[in-house]
Design a protein around this motif. Structure first.
Motif, PDB file in Angstrom:
ATOM      1  N   LEU A   9       0.829  -1.207   0.000  1.00 34.20           N
ATOM      2  CA  LEU A   9       0.000   0.000   0.000  1.00 34.20           C
ATOM      3  C   LEU A   9       0.866   1.261   0.000  1.00 34.20           C
ATOM      4  N   PHE A  10       2.002   1.196   0.683  1.00 30.12           N
ATOM      5  CA  PHE A  10       2.942   2.312   0.685  1.00 30.12           C
ATOM      6  C   PHE A  10       3.488   2.541  -0.730  1.00 30.12           C
ATOM      7  N   PHE A  11       3.815   1.455  -1.412  1.00 30.40           N
ATOM      8  CA  PHE A  11       4.290   1.517  -2.796  1.00 30.40           C
ATOM      9  C   PHE A  11       3.208   2.088  -3.710  1.00 30.40           C
ATOM     10  N   LEU A  12       1.967   1.710  -3.474  1.00 23.91           N
ATOM     11  CA  LEU A  12       0.851   2.221  -4.275  1.00 23.91           C
ATOM     12  C   LEU A  12       0.767   3.743  -4.180  1.00 23.91           C
ATOM     13  N   GLU A  13       0.863   4.280  -2.960  1.00 29.06           N
ATOM     14  CA  GLU A  13       0.780   5.729  -2.785  1.00 29.06           C
ATOM     15  C   GLU A  13       1.990   6.430  -3.395  1.00 29.06           C
ATOM     16  N   LEU A  14       3.180   5.856  -3.201  1.00 26.54           N
ATOM     17  CA  LEU A  14       4.383   6.451  -3.780  1.00 26.54           C
ATOM     18  C   LEU A  14       4.291   6.512  -5.302  1.00 26.54           C
ATOM     19  N   ALA A  15       3.867   5.397  -5.924  1.00 23.19           N
ATOM     20  CA  ALA A  15       3.796   5.334  -7.380  1.00 23.19           C
ATOM     21  C   ALA A  15       2.748   6.295  -7.931  1.00 23.19           C
ATOM     22  N   ALA A  16       1.595   6.374  -7.270  1.00 22.09           N
ATOM     23  CA  ALA A  16       0.532   7.269  -7.744  1.00 22.09           C
ATOM     24  C   ALA A  16       0.971   8.727  -7.676  1.00 22.09           C
ATOM     25  N   GLY A  17       1.558   9.122  -6.557  1.00 23.68           N
ATOM     26  CA  GLY A  17       2.003  10.505  -6.417  1.00 23.68           C
ATOM     27  C   GLY A  17       3.109  10.863  -7.382  1.00 23.68           C
ATOM     28  N   GLN A  18       4.077   9.956  -7.545  1.00 26.29           N
ATOM     29  CA  GLN A  18       5.217  10.228  -8.423  1.00 26.29           C
ATOM     30  C   GLN A  18       4.801  10.279  -9.886  1.00 26.29           C
ATOM     31  N   SER A  19       3.876   9.429 -10.282  1.00 30.74           N
ATOM     32  CA  SER A  19       3.464   9.381 -11.680  1.00 30.74           C
ATOM     33  C   SER A  19       2.586  10.565 -12.063  1.00 30.74           C
ATOM     34  N   ILE A  20       1.617  10.874 -11.228  1.00 33.03           N
ATOM     35  CA  ILE A  20       0.670  11.947 -11.553  1.00 33.03           C
ATOM     36  C   ILE A  20       1.208  13.315 -11.145  1.00 33.03           C
ATOM     37  N   ARG A  21       2.106  13.335 -10.173  1.00 35.89           N
ATOM     38  CA  ARG A  21       2.759  14.557  -9.719  1.00 35.89           C
ATOM     39  C   ARG A  21       1.744  15.599  -9.262  1.00 35.89           C
ATOM     40  N   GLN A  22       0.839  15.139  -8.416  1.00 32.46           N
ATOM     41  CA  GLN A  22      -0.171  15.993  -7.798  1.00 32.46           C
ATOM     42  C   GLN A  22      -0.312  15.566  -6.339  1.00 32.46           C
ATOM     43  N   GLY A  23      -0.976  16.433  -5.552  1.00 33.19           N
ATOM     44  CA  GLY A  23      -1.316  16.046  -4.195  1.00 33.19           C
ATOM     45  C   GLY A  23      -2.451  15.031  -4.201  1.00 33.19           C
TER      46      GLY A  23
END
Length: 688
Positions: free
Chosen positions: A125-139
């Motif tokens: 789940l931590f990886f999921l949040e990291l990947a989503a934030g890094q890819s979309i580059r939004q809050g």
């Protein structure tokens, strides 16, 4: 700008090669096939132009949508990002909650359970949040709006919960400031009971100097949450100072907070290592560590232990706050967030382990000192009564030397006590090291009572006290910076007016946080801190993570998300993540949510109160109005999720109702095309 959107209709030849495009907004309607997570600017344009060429329509105008804000900040180095992410995840809970849970729930067996849940639930789940934030580059708001406008409420709920945590977490930092300020004097003010008119205060004598200082001097607490009392002036000033530090640290976003992290994230490790070396040299350290790590494998059969372990994993990694997403959004898209997920998680775990060694080596010393004093006083009492005259007491005479009570060993005394002393006509007590270790071993009781008492027994106690509370201050600030970033970054990303005035947003948020925080500086404020910490923030956060996991793994699609990560990193993560996200993680979070709700329903929520008359702690039930307030705060935190869904659905239906000529498709303007990602909830309505 939203009200001024217009649709551009362009003739498109229909056929097998026509590009399906779906993008429903206010007025315009476009149909497009599923898009991956956003590419960098040039890649977006190239992919869209290539699609047009394949469609055979050279005259089709294409409006590319930027995948990120044009002037978004970024980390100056990977070290800054790493320190910020570690600083946020490693907080006060690593020092005062993890050791207690480990000790209470089977020692080494709990550690194995914690690592198991961290690997199966926490890290994915931590990886999921990291990947989503890094890819979309939004809050957090922008991330879930990218996936689907109907999911934007998840981001708003995350912001609300972050604010809940911020307003009470900074109060705990203010307590650390208060104790830090009182540490620069010798003797320490909590080493001895105060006197009033040459008479020692009875409340202090009946409890202990450190307990009295915490409840009466620092908090000046009332007997219950229903007795409000006036503001505590000292804590109010400390709270103002804490919010001032946070505001200055966040003044220019990550550009200033990242610099502070170099000290606030590293300094606690220096202090922990100093305390570990000093603690291992203390008498009783071995006993404390043995009691800590003694394995009790039978605890694996307890549902309560699994619930506590899962909760600790959940909060230790900061899941659901939006801070993980916000911090990773400042990374370049090529950053190896998969490696970061494992590195940060294991550093967090090792920090908890280090803190546990420190806490129980020092608490072992404190407990050993207390029980040896107990043994000496009991032996002296027995010696006085035994010397009163011969009689039937002869058969109970112990083998140890009664003339030197201080030389009697703990095991020697306890074996005699259980064999004869407990049955004799004396008022003797059992000096139990295990029970002494458990006293005040969690939360504020650990930091401000038990550990404080242990430090007062050390030579040079003011130095160790100042070091300890300076460490707590830095642990709290690094977590606080991350929490505030989880609020400010999503709002600035979603509202242009706030992005242009981010400094004012930071100052305004800090002022609002201070004003609401005055609730916690009343004499009954400690009870509200407990309520927020135990219930108000916990349940909404779990619900947020459930919504996140379900949205990515089922609505957006786990396979599709792995495709996006592959395009971002250049390699595809193991397929096992698909099943961990879709089943293991989601079911675990649903189980944790269900267990927490059932526990609240079956057992009325309680809090630990201080009785001035009894000079002791006692458990009280929350009154009805407090439970109503608690329920309203939880509902308020989760309301954005259904409201966001309903709002986006109504807008989508209104957009689909707009007239468009046959054979034409709507192409969004630059303002309308907020994201290049398809609204996954409308995929099934894509025109063929």
């Amino acid at each position: 700008m939203r009200n001024s959107r217009i649709a551009i209709f362009t003739q498109v030849p229909l056929g097998a090669s026509a590009l399906p495009f779906l993008c429903s907004r206010s007025v315009g309607l476009c149909l497009m096939e599923k898009q991956p997570l956003p590419l960098e600017g040039a890649e977006v344009a190239a992919s869209l132009l290539g699609a047009n060429g394949a469609a055979g329509s050279s005259e089709l105008p294409v409006t590319s949508c930027p995948s990120e804000p044009p002037a978004r900040d970024g980390w100056n180095s990977k070290v800054e990002y790493f320190l910020a992410q570690v600083g946020f995840s490693v907080g006060l809970g690593n020092v005062w909650r993890f050791p207690y849970l480990c000790h209470q729930n089977g020692g080494g067996a709990f550690l194995l359970l914690y690592v198991l849940l961290m690997l199966l639930v926490g890290i994915p789940l931590f990886f999921l949040e990291l990947a989503a934030g890094q890819s979309i580059r939004q809050g957090s708001i922008g991330v879930w709006k990218h996936i689907s406008p109907k999911l934007c409420g998840i981001g708003y709920s995350s912001c609300v919960v972050c604010f809940y945590v911020a307003v009470y977490y900074n109060v705990i930092i203010s307590w650390s400031l208060f104790y830090l300020g009182n540490s620069f004097q010798s003797p320490l003010p909590w080493e001895q009971c105060p006197e009033q008119g040459n008479i020692t205060v009875a409340e202090c004598v009946a409890s202990a100097p450190t307990t009295f200082f915490w409840y009466r001097t620092a908090l000046d607490v009332t007997d219950s949450i229903e007795e409000t009392g006036q503001l505590n002036l000292s804590l109010t000033c400390c709270l103002l100072a804490a919010w001032t530090v946070v505001c200055l640290g966040m003044f220019k976003g990550i550009k200033t907070s990242a610099k502070v992290m170099y000290f606030s994230s590293i300094f606690p490790y220096v202090v922990l290592l100093c305390f570990l070396v000093r603690g291992l040299l203390l008498d009783g350290a071995r006993e404390g560590i043995v009691h800590m790590f003694y394995p009790k494998l039978e605890i694996w059969g307890s549902v309560q232990v699994w619930r506590q372990a899962a909760t600790q994993v959940f909060f230790a990694l900061g899941l659901g706050f939006g801070s993980v997403i916000a911090y990773s959004s400042y990374n370049p898209r090529s950053n190896n967030c998969h490696r970061d997920a494992f590195t940060v998680s294991f550093i967090n775990f090792l920090t908890s382990l280090l803190a546990t060694l420190v806490v129980f080596s020092v608490l072992g010393f404190r407990a050993k000192n207390t029980v040896m004093t107990c043994v000496a006083s009991n032996v002296e009492l027995f010696s006085q009564q035994y010397g009163a005259g011969p009689g039937p007491q002869e058969r109970w005479v112990p083998s140890f030397n009664l003339s030197e009570p201080g030389s009697v060993g703990l095991e020697e005394y306890r074996s005699w006590f259980h064999a004869h002393g407990a049955r004799g006509p004396w008022n003797l007590t059992d000096c139990d090291l295990e029970k002494e270790m458990q006293k005040g071993a969690q939360g504020t009781g650990l930091a401000f009572i038990a550990f404080t008492e242990a430090m007062s027994l050390l030579p040079g106690s003011p130095f160790w006290s100042a070091l300890f509370f300076l460490m707590l201050l830095n642990l709290g600030l690094s977590t606080m910076f991350g929490t505030m970033e989880g609020i400010l970054a999503p709002l600035a990303d979603s509202f242009k007016v706030l992005a242009r005035n981010k400094t004012k947003l930071t100052v305004g948020g800090s002022v609002l946080g201070f004003l609401i925080g005055l609730l916690f500086t009343q004499r009954c404020g400690n009870y509200f801190v407990s309520m927020f910490d135990d219930y108000t923030a916990t349940l909404p956060l779990i619900m947020v993570v459930v919504c996140e996991t379900f949205s990515v793994s089922w609505l957006y699609g786990a396979d599709r998300f792995l495709d996006d990560i592959e395009g971002m990193l250049g390699w595809r993560p193991n397929v096992v993540y698909k099943y961990l996200w879709k089943y293991v993680g989601l079911l675990a979070m649903l189980g944790l949510l269900g267990a927490s709700l059932i526990r609240m329903v079956l057992q009325r929520p309680t809090y630990l109160a201080w009785s001035q008359e009894k000079a002791s702690e006692e458990r009280l039930q929350y009154p009805d109005w407090a439970l109503a307030l608690l329920s309203l705060l939880i509902l308020f935190a989760m309301m954005p999720v259904p409201l966001g869904f309903v709002h986006a659905t109504l807008r989508s239906r209104a957009a689909r109702g707009a007239w468009a000529p046959a054979g034409f498709q709507a192409v969004p303007t630059a303002d309308e095309c907020e994201t290049p990602m398809t609204d996954v909830t409308d995929v099934e309505q894509t025109a063929v």
